[in-house]
Scaffold this motif. Structure first.
Motif: not given
Length: 63
Positions: A30, A32-33, A35-37, A39-40, A42
């Motif tokens: 995946h 990184p963007l 993954l960050y989105m 987590y956001l 979640c």
């Protein structure tokens, strides 16, 4: 305003989950963007669930 927030949240969830599913199916890592989105999303979901649970509990207890 609430409708816009719900539409944006739903669109974000749909895009993130479909991209993650596509990457998993193709066995690609995946970005990184993504993954960050994820987590956001979640964190927003957990925060909203806690806030709504607090409101429901406070209304139930009458405080």
């Amino acid at each position: 305003m609430m409708e816009f927030a719900a539409l944006t949240y739903g669109l974000l969830a749909s895009v993130i989950l479909s991209a993650a599913q596509r990457n998993r199916k193709l066995a690609r890592p995946h970005p990184p963007l993504l993954l960050y989105m994820g987590y956001l999303l979640c964190g927003l979901s957990a925060g909203l669930a806690l806030a709504l649970g607090y409101v429901a509990l406070s209304l139930l207890l009458g405080r």
